[in-house]
Design an enzyme around this catalytic site. Structure first.
Site, mmCIF file in Angstrom:
data_model
loop_
_atom_site.group_PDB
_atom_site.id
_atom_site.type_symbol
_atom_site.label_atom_id
_atom_site.label_comp_id
_atom_site.label_asym_id
_atom_site.label_seq_id
_atom_site.Cartn_x
_atom_site.Cartn_y
_atom_site.Cartn_z
ATOM 1 N N GLU A 259 -34.936 -6.567 -6.688
ATOM 2 C CA GLU A 259 -34.992 -5.350 -7.505
ATOM 3 C C GLU A 259 -36.112 -4.423 -7.056
ATOM 4 O O GLU A 259 -35.941 -3.204 -7.028
ATOM 5 C CB GLU A 259 -35.162 -5.713 -8.983
ATOM 6 C CG GLU A 259 -34.007 -6.485 -9.591
ATOM 7 C CD GLU A 259 -32.751 -5.643 -9.739
ATOM 8 O OE1 GLU A 259 -31.693 -6.215 -10.046
ATOM 9 O OE2 GLU A 259 -32.795 -4.407 -9.528
ATOM 10 N N ARG A 263 -34.920 -0.736 -5.574
ATOM 11 C CA ARG A 263 -35.278 0.397 -6.439
ATOM 12 C C ARG A 263 -36.540 1.101 -5.938
ATOM 13 O O ARG A 263 -36.523 2.304 -5.680
ATOM 14 C CB ARG A 263 -35.477 -0.075 -7.878
ATOM 15 C CG ARG A 263 -34.241 -0.724 -8.485
ATOM 16 C CD ARG A 263 -34.386 -0.864 -9.985
ATOM 17 N NE ARG A 263 -33.462 -1.865 -10.527
ATOM 18 C CZ ARG A 263 -32.999 -1.856 -11.771
ATOM 19 N NH1 ARG A 263 -33.362 -0.913 -12.606
ATOM 20 N NH2 ARG A 263 -32.176 -2.806 -12.191
ATOM 21 N N ASP A 390 -22.300 -9.646 -3.702
ATOM 22 C CA ASP A 390 -21.815 -8.296 -3.383
ATOM 23 C C ASP A 390 -22.536 -7.562 -2.261
ATOM 24 O O ASP A 390 -21.973 -7.268 -1.207
ATOM 25 C CB ASP A 390 -21.796 -7.446 -4.650
ATOM 26 C CG ASP A 390 -23.088 -7.524 -5.461
ATOM 27 O OD1 ASP A 390 -24.064 -8.137 -4.993
ATOM 28 O OD2 ASP A 390 -23.125 -6.961 -6.574
ATOM 29 N N GLU A 524 -20.476 1.252 -9.917
ATOM 30 C CA GLU A 524 -19.673 0.782 -8.784
ATOM 31 C C GLU A 524 -18.307 1.447 -8.679
ATOM 32 O O GLU A 524 -17.807 1.695 -7.569
ATOM 33 C CB GLU A 524 -19.515 -0.741 -8.855
ATOM 34 C CG GLU A 524 -20.771 -1.522 -8.578
ATOM 35 C CD GLU A 524 -21.749 -1.537 -9.745
ATOM 36 O OE1 GLU A 524 -22.955 -1.774 -9.526
ATOM 37 O OE2 GLU A 524 -21.295 -1.298 -10.897
ATOM 38 N N THR A 610 -28.099 -0.232 -1.780
ATOM 39 C CA THR A 610 -27.289 -0.677 -2.908
ATOM 40 C C THR A 610 -27.770 -0.111 -4.237
ATOM 41 O O THR A 610 -27.187 -0.389 -5.276
ATOM 42 C CB THR A 610 -27.221 -2.218 -2.952
ATOM 43 O OG1 THR A 610 -26.104 -2.626 -3.745
ATOM 44 C CG2 THR A 610 -28.522 -2.807 -3.474
#
Length: 630
Positions: A259, A263, A390, A524, A610
């Site tokens: 994360e 981010r 994913d 998504e 992502t």
């Protein structure tokens, strides 16, 4: 005298020795001197004595210097990591050789330095990063931003027409609506939660959580590039000022490596590449340094949690495992950390992950979701293109594209994995909906998670570089999967999709229990709409995207921001009181791009991490090998 009393002794010289005896004595003495003198050169640590007798010679830079910096013996030259070659210093830049003893890595790249005492403690733990010197004000490495921008094939914000002359088209009004939504989300956050990680719009306060190890301002960092591309200039300056003045790295909690990387690192890198503002580059590099201890495992596969306080990776038990989507979603950002810092360690870390994954046996060519960072073995055979797996697949195809299509290893791994997914996970429901199931040791769960809906866009993105006979097939497959995900939205009362949906017992593309019926502002589905629109320009994708905009406005907008909802099958859903930072980073960005021209953040120049942070494609002719040509 005593000598005269010895029988047979006759003095033959003033010293009392005959000539043969004198010869033997001198021979013995010369041998002793030679032995002692030679020992000076044979014994260890005699370099100082050698300097007394031997002429000094110039030391040539080589493996000894590299080894000193890297912290290990110069047994062999290291293989160059997959980072692009740094640009030459711009005219007028200070000559690096004139600075006070700059320490360098191989190739003359300057080192990056941590920001303070806690960063120094972290850096000292086996990551080849020297502690900062007092007075250091920045990361001493020159990146030629102007040269980088000149290599882009399209203006960052596209060839914008004068809006005063642009007709009041429907698509322009849709784009402006999305921009208004972003402005409202930001202003609500600024008013009630500025500096906190996320806004709680119902209670009108901020939320920190425990995912970021004490780092704050996740929404600020996640919003930077969205504000910039929407040309919300005042809001962007507010965000930038907060980063300059209030974004501190001297934190001591435990953070999610994944994360923080997608981010914070992704957001800061993107902001730098869009603006050239040094504060973003320096913060990204220093935060990246704080993540390096996560890789200090027996295999080099990082743990999911890193302690900013101790610099350790925690949970060091043989039974613990790392998650494929987490350690497999570092490649894009870490290559750019190397590009912007000159520090090869970032690229080396992610190259090692690739090396481990290439060597390990994969069941039927599939990548299970859990791997032990201690043993390097799969922990269980659960395979998913949704949560837990994913973005690993996403980063393979995007690594290929970001390298300027030179990273053959990433390309091959992606298409091999996609072929295995098609063979073992792809299904078509009785109602004709194509979906990717989850695999548990050979048994299928006939469901898709919302997270798996990115795959339509991913497959579309990779279709162009597939084998010629497979390209049309992949384009059609991307369209069918995206259609299925749209159905999960269309079959709910709110026209928003659930967290997971099933295909069994005559029910298709719907959640079967309340615990899977929530929607937390996820991106998504609209992400795939954006990619399919850019590839096909089929107006259906803009129509579907507009349906999402209307649903967000009706069910998720509150007085003080946007909130997720707890049940998409209720026409009066309860809110979860959280405006996710990825709503500003991803959902609104993809919607804005969907209603914009293709040259706004052109896919020829950018790939999105992502968290939807744009990172540039390598267009440099001189650095193909460094980006991973194998």
């Amino acid at each position: 005298m005593l000598m005269r009393k010895v029988p047979g002794f006759v003095p033959a010289s003033p010293w009392g020795l005959r000539l043969p005896q004198k010869f033997l004595f001198l021979l013995f003495l010369s041998g002793l001197v030679t032995l002692c003198f030679g020992a000076l050169f044979l014994l260890p640590h005699s370099s100082r004595l050698k300097r007394l007798f031997l002429a000094p010679r110039t030391q040539q830079p080589g493996l000894e210097v590299v080894a000193e910096i890297a912290g290990h013996a110069p047994a062999r030259e290291q293989e160059p990591p997959p980072n692009p070659a740094p640009a030459a210093p711009a005219p007028g830049e200070d000559d690096p050789s004139s600075r006070a003893s700059p320490r360098r890595r191989k190739g003359g790249l300057r080192r990056t330095r941590p920001t303070g005492p806690r960063e120094e403690a972290t850096a000292a733990r086996g990551n080849s990063i020297p502690a900062s010197r007092p007075g250091d004000e920045g990361v001493s490495f020159h990146f030629d931003f102007n040269a980088f921008r000149s290599r882009l094939r399209h203006p960052v914000l596209g060839m914008r027409a004068d809006e005063s002359q642009e007709p009041q088209s429907r698509v322009r009004a849709q784009r402006e609506k999305v921009k208004e939504m972003m402005q409202f989300a930001w202003q609500s956050y600024k008013r009630y939660a500025m500096g906190k990680n996320e806004l709680r719009p119902l209670t009108k306060d901020g939320y920190e959580g425990n995912m970021f190890g004490g780092l704050s301002g996740a929404t600020v960092i996640d919003s930077l590039d969205t504000l910039y591309l929407m040309e919300l200039k005042e809001e962007f300056q507010e965000a930038k000022a907060w980063v300059e003045e209030s974004f501190h790295l001297n934190v001591s909690g435990e953070a999610s490596l994944f994360e923080v990387n997608i981010r914070y690192i992704g957001g800061l890198l993107s902001a730098f590449y869009l603006t050239g503002e040094e504060v973003f580059r320096i913060k990204a590099i220093r935060l990246g340094e704080k993540l390096l201890p996560a890789f200090n495992t027996p295999t080099g596969i990082p743990k999911g949690v890193v302690s900013f306080k101790s610099g350790s990776w925690g949970w060091a038990t043989a039974g613990s495992s790392s998650i494929l989507a987490e350690f497999g979603s570092l490649h894009l950002e870490f290559l750019h950390l190397t590009e912007l810092s000159g520090n090869q360690v970032f690229a080396e870390k992610v190259r090692n992950i690739r090396k481990v994954l290439r060597k390990i046996e994969k069941p039927f060519g599939l990548y299970p979701n859990f791997l032990s960072p201690v043993s390097g073995n799969w922990v269980q055979h659960h395979v998913s293109v949704g949560g837990l797996g994913d973005s690993f697949y996403e980063y393979l195809i995007k690594s290929w594209l970001m390298s300027g299509k030179t990273d053959m290893e990433a390309k091959n791994m992606y298409y091999e994995a996609l072929e295995a997914i098609e063979t073992y996970l792809l299904n078509v429901s009785p109602g004709g909906l194509t979906y990717i199931a989850e695999w548990r040791g050979g048994i299928l769960d006939h469901k898709m998670g919302h997270l798996a809906c990115f795959s339509g866009g991913m497959i579309a993105l990779g279709a162009e570089d597939a084998k010629e006979e497979k390209r049309a097939h992949y384009r059609e497959l991307a369209a069918q999967i995206t259609k299925t995900c749209h159905e999960s939205y269309a079959r709910s009362d709110t026209k928003l999709g659930p967290e997971a949906f099933w295909f069994n017992s005559g029910r298709e593309a719907v959640a079967t229990q309340l615990s899977e019926s929530y929607y937390i502002l996820r991106p998504e589905v609209v992400e795939s709409y954006m990619y399919l629109w850019r590839q096909t320009h089929n107006p259906i994708y803009r129509e579907w995207g507009w349906e999402v905009v209307l649903a967000l406005e009706k069910y998720c907008r509150t007085e003080a921001g946007f909130s997720g909802i707890q049940d998409v099958y209720s026409s009066t859903p309860s809110h979860d009181n959280k405006q996710q930072s990825f709503f500003l980073a991803e959902t609104l960005k993809y919607l804005y791009l969907l209603f914009s021209e293709d040259d706004l953040l052109s896919l020829e120049d950018w790939v999105f991490n992502t968290e939807a942070h744009p990172l540039p494609v390598n267009h440099s002719d001189s650095s193909g090998r460094a980006w991973g040509r194998h």
